[in-house]
Design a protein around this motif. Structure first.
Motif, mmCIF file in Angstrom:
data_model
loop_
_atom_site.group_PDB
_atom_site.id
_atom_site.type_symbol
_atom_site.label_atom_id
_atom_site.label_comp_id
_atom_site.label_asym_id
_atom_site.label_seq_id
_atom_site.Cartn_x
_atom_site.Cartn_y
_atom_site.Cartn_z
ATOM 1 N N ALA A 121 38.224 116.956 22.132
ATOM 2 C CA ALA A 121 39.383 117.292 22.954
ATOM 3 C C ALA A 121 40.636 117.429 22.098
ATOM 4 O O ALA A 121 41.462 118.329 22.310
ATOM 5 N N GLY A 181 44.465 117.910 27.218
ATOM 6 C CA GLY A 181 43.036 117.688 27.376
ATOM 7 C C GLY A 181 42.809 116.379 28.115
ATOM 8 O O GLY A 181 43.675 115.495 28.124
ATOM 9 N N VAL A 212 45.725 114.372 24.380
ATOM 10 C CA VAL A 212 44.528 114.038 25.153
ATOM 11 C C VAL A 212 44.809 112.800 26.002
ATOM 12 O O VAL A 212 45.249 111.776 25.494
#
Length: 283
Positions: free
Chosen positions: A44, A25, A51
């Motif tokens: 996310a 993400g 992430v």
């Protein structure tokens, strides 16, 4: 949590994670992180294994040079905020040369007219700067999903158009606006407001909520006039624009059409601080 300044090292790490089957993400930011940013990171993290958060103050999207000078630079405290989340995060904090090379300039984009509405009328070249940096970051990070707040709804739609036109393999996720207790949309700019004006700025969201109530029975023309009159009576806020626009095309509407969806958008100044907000009118 890992921190990278150079894109090659970041790409090597992301590539290894992808080979392990991890989903990536991405949350791009310009730093000065607040709860709104952290809400994007949390969303996310729920959807992805790792992430990446970029922290980069992008010079090509500032139409006002003074805004760039005044923009807060808080990398150390940003890193601490992210570390406190205790999530599987990677921070990418490059300098301008790392992203742009020796020539820091924006690419010219055509976003099928989205760039000429609302913010585009008041911030010359802004969306070329946004498109340039987001495209560069997507090509470096190569995430599966990227997360953007709906406060900058026009930007969100433009990034969706960018990924479509450039055929970039990333899913764009729009996330609800995160608000302070009084309803003011969270923004790094809020820190420049005095406590009194910060309280009074809740008037923007209160107005949008009343617009939503009126939208079911009143015409767009009447609502426009009503909003203008409300701001004219407010001592500390100066309305730059109010528009009711089609959600997809962002074109201003003068009358409602069956099957279309709409949002209301406001940009206003509290002193020299520019604030924006919007609200969906159909749900």
């Amino acid at each position: 949590m890992q921190i990278f300044r150079e894109k090659a090292a970041l790409q090597s790490t992301v590539s290894a994670l992808k080979k392990e089957g991890k989903t990536i993400g991405f949350v791009p930011t310009m730093g000065a992180l607040h709860e709104g940013h952290l809400s994007l990171v949390k969303q996310a993290a729920k959807a992805c294994d790792t992430v990446v958060i970029s922290i980069f103050i992008n010079p090509t999207q500032f139409d006002n040079p003074q805004d760039l000078i005044n923009y807060p630079r808080t990398l150390e405290s940003d890193i601490l905020l992210l570390k406190d989340l205790n999530l599987n995060l990677i921070i990418f904090a490059p300098n301008a040369t790392e992203l742009y090379g020796e020539k820091v300039e924006a690419e010219a984009f055509i976003f099928d007219g989205l760039e000429h509405e609302m913010e585009g009328k008041f911030r010359s070249g802004h969306f070329n700067g946004v498109g340039t940096v987001v495209k560069k970051l997507f090509e470096i990070v190569q995430p599966h999903k990227a997360f953007f707040g709906e406060k900058d709804f026009q930007q969100l739609q433009i990034i969706r158009k960018l990924t479509e036109k450039a055929n970039l393999p990333v899913e764009i996720i729009g996330c609800p606006i995160d608000r302070e207790e009084n309803g003011l949309a969270r923004s790094s700019r809020n820190e420049r407001l005095s406590p009194e004006i910060r309280r009074e700025a809740s008037f923007i969201y209160l107005t949008l909520k009343k617009v939503k109530e009126k939208f079911g029975t009143e015409s767009a023309k009447y609502i426009n006039e009503w909003v203008t009159s409300q701001f004219a009576e407010h001592p500390t806020l100066k309305l730059e624009y109010f528009e009711i626009a089609d959600t997809n095309s962002l074109k201003t509407t003068s009358e409602k059409e069956t099957g279309a969806t709409y949002r209301a958008f406001i940009a206003a100044y509290a002193g020299d601080v520019r604030l924006i907000d919007n609200i969906a009118l159909d749900n």
